[in-house]
Structures are given as C-alpha cells and as structure tokens.
Scaffold this motif. Structure first.
Motif, PDB file in Angstrom:
ATOM      1  N   SER A  27      44.649  41.819  48.953  1.00  0.00           N
ATOM      2  CA  SER A  27      46.065  41.943  48.577  1.00  0.00           C
ATOM      3  C   SER A  27      46.334  41.295  47.228  1.00  0.00           C
ATOM      4  O   SER A  27      47.049  41.846  46.384  1.00  0.00           O
ATOM      5  CB  SER A  27      46.955  41.306  49.655  1.00  0.00           C
TER       6      SER A  27
ATOM      7  N   SER B 182      44.777  36.686  51.605  1.00  0.00           N
ATOM      8  CA  SER B 182      44.091  37.977  51.529  1.00  0.00           C
ATOM      9  C   SER B 182      43.664  38.239  50.093  1.00  0.00           C
ATOM     10  O   SER B 182      44.512  38.484  49.222  1.00  0.00           O
ATOM     11  CB  SER B 182      45.013  39.096  52.022  1.00  0.00           C
TER      12      SER B 182
ATOM     13  N   ARG C  69      50.433  39.188  53.618  1.00  0.00           N
ATOM     14  CA  ARG C  69      49.845  39.987  52.535  1.00  0.00           C
ATOM     15  C   ARG C  69      50.823  40.112  51.369  1.00  0.00           C
ATOM     16  O   ARG C  69      50.413  40.194  50.208  1.00  0.00           O
ATOM     17  CB  ARG C  69      49.451  41.371  53.063  1.00  0.00           C
TER      18      ARG C  69
END
Length: 245
Positions: free
Chosen positions: A230, A227, A38
């Motif tokens: 993120s 992600s 992330r």
C-alpha cells in the motif's frame, strides 16, 4: 488579476477542506492502528512522494535564496542552509515524539497535560505554516495547488490519527479544534501578509523536515504491521501524477 483572484478562492476551498479533515477525522472508523490501515500506508507513500519529488527539489531554489541572504556572520561558512534547516525540522519533531513517549511512561497526569500543550502548540505552528503556504507558495498551475492539497490532506489524516492515539479524549476536546483554527489562521495571514522570500524558504525547509519525520515515524515501527504494498502504491501513483503534471 483574474488569475490571482481564482487562486485565492481555490486556496480558500482547499483550506476549508483541510479544516474538515481535522473536524471529521475521528469519524473515520475504517482507520486502524494494528494491523495498520492500508489507507494510512497509502497516505504515507503519498506524503513521502510529495517530499522527495516536490519539496526537496524545491529546496534548491530556497537554498539559492538563503545563500544570497546569508553572506556574512556566523552562517557564512554553512553551505547548505536550507538542508540544515530541514534537518532541524526533523530533529525538532523527533524530540517532541520522544518527549510524548517518555511522558506516557511516567503516568503523571500533570506532566502528560503539559506535554500535550507543547505537542499541540508545535502542530499548531505546523498547520498554520501549511495554511500560509497554501496561498503563498508559487505553483506552476492550479493543478500544483491541488496536488499540494492532496498530499497534505492524507498527511493530516495520519497526523490526526497519531495525535488522537497519543492524547486520547483531550485531543478531541481541544487539540483538533486548535489545529483546525491554525489552518485558517495561516491562510488569513497569507492573504494579508507576504513574508520575504528568505523567511518563506526557512519555513518551507523546516516543514519538509517535519513532514519526513512525521511520515516515517508512523510507517517504520514493526509493531504497526504497515503494508509495504500500500505504501509503495501510494508513493508510485502520486509520483507519476506529479511527473505527468
């Protein structure tokens, strides 16, 4: 005079910060490639935000400088010089990435070694340019320099991770040291030499294209399992900070 001295010392502190990132990045065990850490997705969002909120708008200023400098010759008909240079930067780094990927498929040690040195030489110049602009870029305030450092610091972590994955042990043995030296070299050149505005404009435009490619090539491949949340939070958070300052 006092303000300039403060900026010089501040830029040196940030240059050392960049160098420490290259030196210690291999110890960042929390960074994974698949599923993608992330942190790397947040770093990608921050770097993209920096390009679109700061670097690309800044190209307007550099475009004006280039337009004044190039009023004759073969470039006279090119209306968007700065953006063309940015496109060339993106294309150059894309070509390097394809060369690295193709060399890995060939499983030829001598070819891989040659590609490694070409790849590292390109990132040596990339880092030296970032070190130069650290002290020679015109910031509106010391906060501007800090946000330059923040965006490119996380970008360096991503670049280190990618280069280590591509070249493995040889990157840790030689590559990271050369990239560390490149930052300091660029900063020292910036302390003692001031390039003409037209050259700074060309270099900044090329850097913008390189950053865009280096960020997107890390975030877009499906197998990385990046992600989006993120990435989005990094992009929005950093954008808000830039807009507030």
């Amino acid at each position: 005079m006092g303000g300039r001295i403060l900026e010089t010392w501040l830029s040196l502190i940030f240059a050392i910060g960049f160098m420490l990132i290259h030196f210690f990045s291999k110890s960042m065990k929390f960074i994974k490639d698949t599923p993608r850490s992330r942190f790397l997705s947040i770093a990608g969002g921050i770097a993209v935000s920096y390009v679109f909120i700061h670097l690309l708008p800044d190209l307007n200023k550099h475009q004006e400088i280039l337009s004044e400098a190039v009023k004759s010759g073969i470039f006279e008909t090119l209306e968007n010089h700065a953006y063309i240079i940015a496109l060339l930067g993106l294309t150059a780094f894309y070509g390097l990435e394809r060369m690295v990927k193709n060399s890995k498929k060939q499983q030829d040690e001598e070819t891989n070694l040659g590609v490694f040195w070409i790849h590292i030489a390109s990132f040596f110049l990339y880092n030296a340019l970032i070190g130069y602009l650290l002290i020679r870029e015109e910031y509106k305030s010391n906060w501007g320099m800090f946000f330059y450092f923040l965006a490119l610091a996380v970008h360096f972590v991503t670049n280190d991770h990618s280069l280590r994955k591509d070249h493995k042990e040889i990157y840790d043995r030689y590559g990271r040291w050369l990239l560390t030296v490149a930052i300091l070299l660029g900063w020292v050149v910036g302390v003692y030499t001031q390039l003409e505005e037209v050259y700074v404009s060309l270099l900044t435009a090329f850097l913008a294209g390189g950053i865009i490619l280096n960020v997107l090539k890390e975030e877009l491949p499906e197998e990385r399992k990046s992600s989006f949340i993120s990435f989005f939070l990094g992009m929005v958070g950093y954008s808000l900070l830039l807009l507030l300052i």
